[in-house]
Design a protein around this motif. Structure first.
Motif, short mmCIF file in Angstrom:
data_model
loop_
_atom_site.label_atom_id
_atom_site.label_comp_id
_atom_site.label_asym_id
_atom_site.label_seq_id
_atom_site.Cartn_x
_atom_site.Cartn_y
_atom_site.Cartn_z
N LEU A 93 0.87 -1.18 0.00
CA LEU A 93 0.00 0.00 0.00
C LEU A 93 0.90 1.22 0.00
N ASP A 94 0.81 2.00 -1.07
CA ASP A 94 1.69 3.17 -1.25
C ASP A 94 1.00 4.48 -0.92
N VAL A 95 -0.30 4.58 -1.18
CA VAL A 95 -1.01 5.85 -0.99
C VAL A 95 -2.38 5.57 -0.39
N ALA A 131 -4.86 1.98 10.54
CA ALA A 131 -4.76 0.66 9.93
C ALA A 131 -3.73 0.61 8.81
N ALA A 132 -3.63 1.71 8.06
CA ALA A 132 -2.75 1.72 6.89
C ALA A 132 -1.30 2.05 7.20
N LEU A 180 4.49 3.14 6.10
CA LEU A 180 5.85 3.30 6.59
C LEU A 180 6.81 2.38 5.83
N LYS A 181 6.38 1.17 5.58
CA LYS A 181 7.21 0.22 4.84
C LYS A 181 7.46 0.71 3.42
N GLY A 220 10.00 9.07 5.92
CA GLY A 220 9.74 9.05 4.49
C GLY A 220 8.28 9.05 4.08
N VAL A 221 7.37 9.16 5.04
CA VAL A 221 5.94 9.20 4.71
C VAL A 221 5.49 10.65 4.60
#
Length: 242
Positions: free
Chosen positions: A79-81, A119-120, A125-126, A171-172
């Motif tokens: 999940l990127d966005v 939840a996301a 973060l990953k 980095g988020v």
């Protein structure tokens, strides 16, 4: 530009959410589109140029929220966005208000976006991803007859800034988008006929924004280079004076 990246959009059954999901799909993203009106998402999936996962999602229900995030990651592997767009607007005077409508706005607009972030966030973060919070000009300037709606949007701004400070070094990126008057179904949520009439009059007095205008702003913010954080975008119709 966005090939293969994964975007989860809430409130995707109409308006800004639908337009944003379609815009990211056009950019090559894999899109998870969530909404309570899940039947409408099939139409979105047919229109989208890329792969779309439809999700029956109620952001006020933490179990539903966790399940939607889990389904997205299971399907796409990441999940990127996250685009927090789900919201309701039930305007009216404070005196004599039906406070059940206040509860619904707080639970959907504010707590719902918080639950989605909670939840996301491990996945974002990953991925060194991005949180996009769809707020409003009502989150910047309070006005009569929209006190509780405005309070939820001011709350989103406060929560988003705290979140930004906690995760930006990891980095988020956190983006708050504040639309002015947009031609969507939002004004139809009002149960007060006087408020619906007022909104119709306002819309008739200006060239309103279209959902695609906000979707373009979201895509712009998210597609900047990684070292560029567009933290806030205020978009009003040219004709809107406040």
């Amino acid at each position: 530009m966005f090939n293969g990246r994964v975007v989860l959009v809430t409130g995707a059954s109409s308006g800004i959410g639908e337009a944003t999901a379609l815009a990211f799909s056009a950019e090559g993203a894999r899109v998870a589109a969530g909404a309570r009106r899940a039947d409408r998402l099939e139409s979105l999936a047919r229109k989208a140029p890329g792969e779309v996962l439809t999700l029956d999602l109620d952001v006020t229900d933490q179990e539903s929220v966790r399940a939607a995030v889990a389904a997205t990651v299971e399907r796409f592997g990441a999940l990127d966005v996250l685009v927090n767009n789900a919201g309701v607007m039930l305007n009216g005077p404070i005196a004599g208000a039906d406070t059940a409508e206040w509860t619904r706005m707080v639970e959907t607009n504010l707590l719902g976006s918080m639950y989605m972030v909670h939840a996301a966030l491990p996945h974002l973060l990953k991925a060194k991803g991005t949180v996009v919070q769809i707020s409003s000009t009502s989150g910047r300037v309070a006005s009569a007859y929209s006190g509780v709606y405005g309070a939820t949007k001011f709350g989103i701004t406060a929560f988003s800034e705290a979140l930004r400070q906690e995760v930006t070094a990891q980095g988020v990126r956190v983006v708050v988008v504040e639309p002015g008057f947009v031609a969507t179904e939002l004004i139809s949520h009002n149960t007060d006929p006087a408020m619906r009439a007022l909104a119709r009059d306002m819309a008739a007095a200006m060239r309103t924004l279209q959902p695609e205008d906000i979707a373009n702003a979201v895509v712009y913010a998210v597609t900047q280079p990684e070292h560029v954080a567009v933290n806030e975008i205020l978009v009003r119709p040219t004709d809107q004076t406040r």
